[in-house]
Design a protein around this motif. Structure first.
Motif, PDB file in Angstrom:
ATOM      1  N   GLY A 424      28.739   9.289  69.336  1.00  0.00           N
ATOM      2  CA  GLY A 424      29.844  10.229  69.331  1.00  0.00           C
ATOM      3  C   GLY A 424      29.661  11.366  68.345  1.00  0.00           C
ATOM      4  O   GLY A 424      28.759  11.352  67.499  1.00  0.00           O
ATOM      5  N   ILE A 425      30.539  12.363  68.458  1.00  0.00           N
ATOM      6  CA  ILE A 425      30.505  13.547  67.617  1.00  0.00           C
ATOM      7  C   ILE A 425      31.887  13.739  66.987  1.00  0.00           C
ATOM      8  O   ILE A 425      32.900  13.666  67.684  1.00  0.00           O
ATOM      9  N   ALA A 426      31.916  14.001  65.698  1.00  0.00           N
ATOM     10  CA  ALA A 426      33.172  14.257  65.008  1.00  0.00           C
ATOM     11  C   ALA A 426      33.580  15.712  65.161  1.00  0.00           C
ATOM     12  O   ALA A 426      32.736  16.615  65.143  1.00  0.00           O
ATOM     13  N   ILE A 427      34.899  15.941  65.301  1.00  0.00           N
ATOM     14  CA  ILE A 427      35.419  17.287  65.544  1.00  0.00           C
ATOM     15  C   ILE A 427      36.572  17.550  64.586  1.00  0.00           C
ATOM     16  O   ILE A 427      37.383  16.667  64.317  1.00  0.00           O
ATOM     17  N   GLU A 428      36.641  18.789  64.093  1.00  0.00           N
ATOM     18  CA  GLU A 428      37.784  19.173  63.273  1.00  0.00           C
ATOM     19  C   GLU A 428      38.133  20.639  63.532  1.00  0.00           C
ATOM     20  O   GLU A 428      37.256  21.506  63.502  1.00  0.00           O
ATOM     21  N   PHE A 429      39.417  20.893  63.792  1.00  0.00           N
ATOM     22  CA  PHE A 429      39.952  22.254  63.895  1.00  0.00           C
ATOM     23  C   PHE A 429      40.748  22.546  62.618  1.00  0.00           C
ATOM     24  O   PHE A 429      41.611  21.763  62.233  1.00  0.00           O
ATOM     25  N   ARG A 430      40.475  23.684  61.987  1.00  0.00           N
ATOM     26  CA  ARG A 430      41.189  24.073  60.774  1.00  0.00           C
ATOM     27  C   ARG A 430      41.879  25.422  60.986  1.00  0.00           C
ATOM     28  O   ARG A 430      41.227  26.459  60.995  1.00  0.00           O
ATOM     29  N   ASP A 431      43.179  25.377  61.197  1.00  0.00           N
ATOM     30  CA  ASP A 431      44.003  26.595  61.328  1.00  0.00           C
ATOM     31  C   ASP A 431      43.409  27.579  62.338  1.00  0.00           C
ATOM     32  O   ASP A 431      43.257  28.770  62.066  1.00  0.00           O
ATOM     33  N   VAL A 432      43.066  27.075  63.502  1.00  0.00           N
ATOM     34  CA  VAL A 432      42.405  27.891  64.536  1.00  0.00           C
ATOM     35  C   VAL A 432      43.447  28.654  65.349  1.00  0.00           C
ATOM     36  O   VAL A 432      44.415  28.069  65.846  1.00  0.00           O
ATOM     37  N   SER A 433      43.241  29.963  65.468  1.00  0.00           N
ATOM     38  CA  SER A 433      44.066  30.812  66.332  1.00  0.00           C
ATOM     39  C   SER A 433      43.154  31.606  67.255  1.00  0.00           C
ATOM     40  O   SER A 433      42.046  31.992  66.882  1.00  0.00           O
ATOM     41  N   PHE A 434      43.655  31.867  68.476  1.00  0.00           N
ATOM     42  CA  PHE A 434      42.809  32.548  69.470  1.00  0.00           C
ATOM     43  C   PHE A 434      43.670  33.269  70.498  1.00  0.00           C
ATOM     44  O   PHE A 434      44.722  32.776  70.912  1.00  0.00           O
ATOM     45  N   ARG A 435      43.220  34.466  70.882  1.00  0.00           N
ATOM     46  CA  ARG A 435      43.804  35.221  71.993  1.00  0.00           C
ATOM     47  C   ARG A 435      42.687  35.582  72.965  1.00  0.00           C
ATOM     48  O   ARG A 435      41.584  35.930  72.533  1.00  0.00           O
ATOM     49  N   TYR A 436      42.970  35.497  74.246  1.00  0.00           N
ATOM     50  CA  TYR A 436      41.973  35.886  75.238  1.00  0.00           C
ATOM     51  C   TYR A 436      41.807  37.401  75.226  1.00  0.00           C
ATOM     52  O   TYR A 436      42.753  38.132  74.911  1.00  0.00           O
ATOM     53  N   PRO A 437      40.607  37.894  75.539  1.00  0.00           N
ATOM     54  CA  PRO A 437      40.375  39.352  75.548  1.00  0.00           C
ATOM     55  C   PRO A 437      41.386  40.071  76.436  1.00  0.00           C
ATOM     56  O   PRO A 437      41.635  39.659  77.573  1.00  0.00           O
ATOM     57  N   SER A 439      44.591  40.264  75.917  1.00  0.00           N
ATOM     58  CA  SER A 439      45.934  39.686  75.820  1.00  0.00           C
ATOM     59  C   SER A 439      46.482  39.864  74.412  1.00  0.00           C
ATOM     60  O   SER A 439      45.749  39.778  73.422  1.00  0.00           O
ATOM     61  N   ASP A 440      47.779  40.087  74.316  1.00  0.00           N
ATOM     62  CA  ASP A 440      48.445  40.208  73.017  1.00  0.00           C
ATOM     63  C   ASP A 440      49.056  38.890  72.560  1.00  0.00           C
ATOM     64  O   ASP A 440      49.527  38.784  71.424  1.00  0.00           O
ATOM     65  N   ASN A 441      49.078  37.898  73.435  1.00  0.00           N
ATOM     66  CA  ASN A 441      49.717  36.618  73.131  1.00  0.00           C
ATOM     67  C   ASN A 441      48.680  35.587  72.699  1.00  0.00           C
ATOM     68  O   ASN A 441      47.563  35.540  73.226  1.00  0.00           O
ATOM     69  N   TYR A 442      49.075  34.753  71.771  1.00  0.00           N
ATOM     70  CA  TYR A 442      48.197  33.691  71.302  1.00  0.00           C
ATOM     71  C   TYR A 442      48.070  32.606  72.367  1.00  0.00           C
ATOM     72  O   TYR A 442      49.073  32.129  72.912  1.00  0.00           O
ATOM     73  N   ALA A 443      46.813  32.208  72.666  1.00  0.00           N
ATOM     74  CA  ALA A 443      46.582  31.015  73.480  1.00  0.00           C
ATOM     75  C   ALA A 443      46.583  29.779  72.591  1.00  0.00           C
ATOM     76  O   ALA A 443      46.975  28.691  73.030  1.00  0.00           O
TER      77      ALA A 443
END
Length: 713
Positions: A424-437, A439-443
């Motif tokens: 297996g592989i360990a995963i961590e997200f730290r305060d991740v924010s993203f918007r699609y190209p 778009s003005d709204n956060y996905a």
């Protein structure tokens, strides 16, 4: 409403129709035409030609690169040599033919003066003229015989070149409309390859140059002893040059440079909308049910009367403008000069009546040859513009390999220990924010969670809450705008993309199927073993698709959508099936020569099982699998409850020690076994925990769980 025509340019800068200093405005009926002014060489005669030659010079290194590439194609140089020989001979024939006609003119002159004819010379001259005609036909045939294999080899070579250019692009780069336009421009010109069209253009210019030089040499030798021959040739040439000037003065205003056309006439715009309303089949049901016939007919007539004679499409208006602008001084001069050769001939006949037969023959030969020569020379000059444009396409053909991907590659290999990935592989997200190209709204907005190696994480929530985006960021289809993602404690952006993706198997909600056979669709889940039929059939069984595949007429070799279609035309209406497929007569009525229907008749659930089978091919079938992370995005969305239960059971059994992320808007059996559940809403994580912990918390997760459970009570 803006109508666009023509090609896109890679030239830097901005075209602004409101810039009156740099853009010329012309009113064409209901249309407004805006043309870029040539500010650099605007007042210099022939300035457009100068710019074209400068552009040619800039693109010559790319032509040299193309020649080097062509030299690497098997047996291509031999075909090029044959083609060059044929083109040279074909270009020399007009001059040879002119020489024989000159000999014929000499025979006529001798006959006038001595009243005798050398029949032997006359026979040889006549035979030479006939031979030139036959040689032209034979050479043209040989040229086509050589050009077919030559064109095919160039096409195949650059098909690989363009495939490589497209294959290397990441998702945000490939989705960029500017990149798509660049790829399209480099791919073909009018349906033909850029490389072949460039080769044809260069060979045509070389052929024209040979023809011009040879005609000048022969024409001079023919005319030097003819009375007034040089004068008549000069007058004919001046007449042709006058026509060129007139053509360039009244010529096509859209020939060079940037331009744009639009209409703001609302009546005309409504007229075009009404035409589509009454013409397009998709509008017919609402048109009839809404009883729109009388109203739209009256409205159409009223708008037509209001717009009047200006109601024309752009190119029709353009043609009208060109016709009305042709009356210029150069036209009068050209018409006058066209009659001068005949006037000179008449004056000579008055002074020397005995030489009329000779003068008449000279006049015919001179005017015919001079016009042909002038047209050839004009074509050579005109082609400088064509070659500049074509060579710019050659530059685009090579520039597509230099398009920069928007997702930068990492530098660190992954994983450090291949055996460790199998647990297996360990995963961590730290305060991740993203918007699609675009778009003005956060996905995703401020997403944080941690998943240890070998754990099962189920992401639940409504459609559009951001579940799928988490999976897309894990395979780096996109990069986050803020925050960071860690894989086995390392920044995901520091890892080599190919290495990272080799350790991940993913099934997206918006999965696709390739226009290939079922065998290839499953096998490409693991390209290393794409030809191993036993592995493919095992993957089909594990994915739940084996049973219905066996029932298909062609079994595992069935094409989901055949990339090469059958063509037919003018079939009797009683023909219901052709080549084992149903005939679509609606397609025949729309366009002559359409193809038979290609659908396999598979349901949405069956297509989804096929996609699951491809995922299993990569993740669980291979004993030497490098996959340590399994991503499943709504894999049961099109499955019935029984098939969904069976899929979840197999996923739990086959997961082994791998890490799995599973997203769903339905709370199924997997949530009870999850090590971590992420409940998402509106791009944020609202609740986290195990199934039992979230039920005890009695929050949003528990509420939705109870709502779904009531449907089965």
């Amino acid at each position: 409403m803006v109508r666009k025509y023509g090609r896109l340019s890679q030239r830097k800068g901005v075209f602004n129709p409101e810039d009156e200093k740099r853009v010329k405005h012309t009113r064409l009926g209901v249309w407004d035409l805006y043309e870029e002014r040539n500010s650099t060489f605007e007042r210099i005669p022939g300035s457009t030609r100068i710019e074209k030659f400068l552009e040619i010079k800039q693109n010559l290194p790319y032509v040299w690169q193309m020649l080097k590439d062509i030299s690497s194609i098997k047996s291509c140089w031999l075909l090029l040599f044959y083609y060059a020989v044929v083109v040279f001979i074909r270009a020399s024939i007009p001059a040879i033919n002119l020489w024989f006609k000159g000999q014929l003119l000499t025979i006529v002159q001798v006959a006038v003066e001595t009243r005798t004819v050398d029949k032997s010379v006359l026979f040889k001259t006549t035979l030479g003229i006939v031979t030139c005609k036959l040689a032209t036909r034979i050479i043209s045939h040989l040229k086509s015989r050589i050009s077919n294999p030559l064109s095919a080899r160039l096409k195949h070579h650059y098909a690989v070149h363009l495939y490589r250019a497209r294959a290397r692009l990441d998702v945000p780069t490939f989705d960029d409309p500017a990149v798509q336009a660049q790829l399209d421009a480099a791919s073909h010109v009018g349906g033909k390859s850029v490389a072949w069209q460039t080769f044809l253009l260069v060979s045509n210019i070389a052929s024209t140059a040979v023809q011009v030089v040879s005609l000048i040499s022969v024409l001079w030798s023919v005319l030097k002893d003819q009375p007034d021959g040089k004068l008549l040739a000069g007058i004919s040439a001046i007449h042709t040059i006058g026509e060129w000037v007139g053509d360039m003065q009244s010529g096509h205003p859209l020939r060079d440079g940037a331009w744009a056309a639009t209409t703001t006439n609302q009546d005309f715009i409504r007229l075009q909308g009404l035409k589509k309303l009454v013409s397009f089949p998709e509008h017919r049901k609402e048109f009839v049910a809404g009883n729109l016939s009388s109203y739209t007919t009256q409205l159409f007539k009223m708008l037509t009367d209001r717009v009047g004679d200006e109601a024309a499409d752009f190119w029709e208006s353009m043609g009208t403008y060109r016709t009305m602008s042709r009356l210029k001084l150069s036209s009068f001069l050209g018409d006058s000069l066209s009659e001068l050769p005949l006037i000179v001939f008449a004056l000579r006949a008055v002074d020397h009546p005995a030489s009329i037969p000779m003068s008449l023959a000279s006049l015919q030969l001179i005017t015919e040859t001079t016009n042909s020569f002038s047209a050839t020379l004009y074509r050579l000059v005109e082609q400088t513009g064509s070659i500049a444009e074509q060579l710019s396409l050659v530059r685009k053909l090579y520039d597509v390999l230099l398009i920069s991907n928007k997702i930068p590659d990492g530098s660190q290999p992954f994983p450090e220990n291949q055996e460790k990935v199998k647990t297996g592989i360990a995963i961590e997200f730290r305060d991740v924010s993203f918007r699609y190209p675009g778009s003005d709204n956060y996905a995703l907005h401020e997403i944080s969670f941690k998943l240890d190696a070998g754990q099962l994480c189920v992401i639940v929530g409504a459609n559009g809450s951001g579940k799928s985006t988490i999976l897309k960021l894990l395979v780096r289809l996109y990069d986050p705008l803020e925050g960071e993602i860690l894989v086995n404690g390392r920044d995901i952006q520091s890892l080599k993309l190919e290495d990272l993706r080799e350790t991940i198997s993913v099934l997206f909600q918006d999965y696709t199927h390739f226009s290939l056979s079922i065998r290839d669709n499953i096998g490409m889940g693991d390209p290393r073993h794409a030809d191993d039929e036993d592995r493919i059939r095992l993957a089909a069984r594990l994915g739940g698709s084996e049973e219905y595949i066996e029932r298909l007429p062609e079994g595992i070799d069935t094409y989901l959508e055949k990339p090469v279609t059958d063509h037919y035309n003018a079939l009797p209406e009683g023909t219901q099936r052709l080549f084992g497929k149903s005939v679509d007569y609606s397609a025949v009525r729309r366009v002559s020569g359409m193809s038979a229907t290609k659908s396999t008749g598979l349901s949405g659930g069956q297509m989804q099982r096929l996609a699951v089978s491809r995922t299993f091919m990569r993740s669980v079938v291979s004993e030497d699998s490098t996959v340590g992370l399994l991503l499943f995005d709504e894999p049961s969305a099109s499955l019935d409850p029984t098939a969904e239960h069976d899929l979840f059971r197999r996923l739990r059994h086959l997961k082994g020690n791998k890490t799995m992320l599973f997203s769903s808007h339905r709370f199924g059996n997997l949530t009870r076994h999850a090590d971590l559940i992420l409940y998402m809403n509106d791009s944020r994580i609202i609740e986290t925990g195990t199934h039992g912990e979230l039920l005890k918390r009695d929050g949003e997760y528990a509420r939705i769980w109870k709502l779904q459970a009531q449907a089965f009570l």
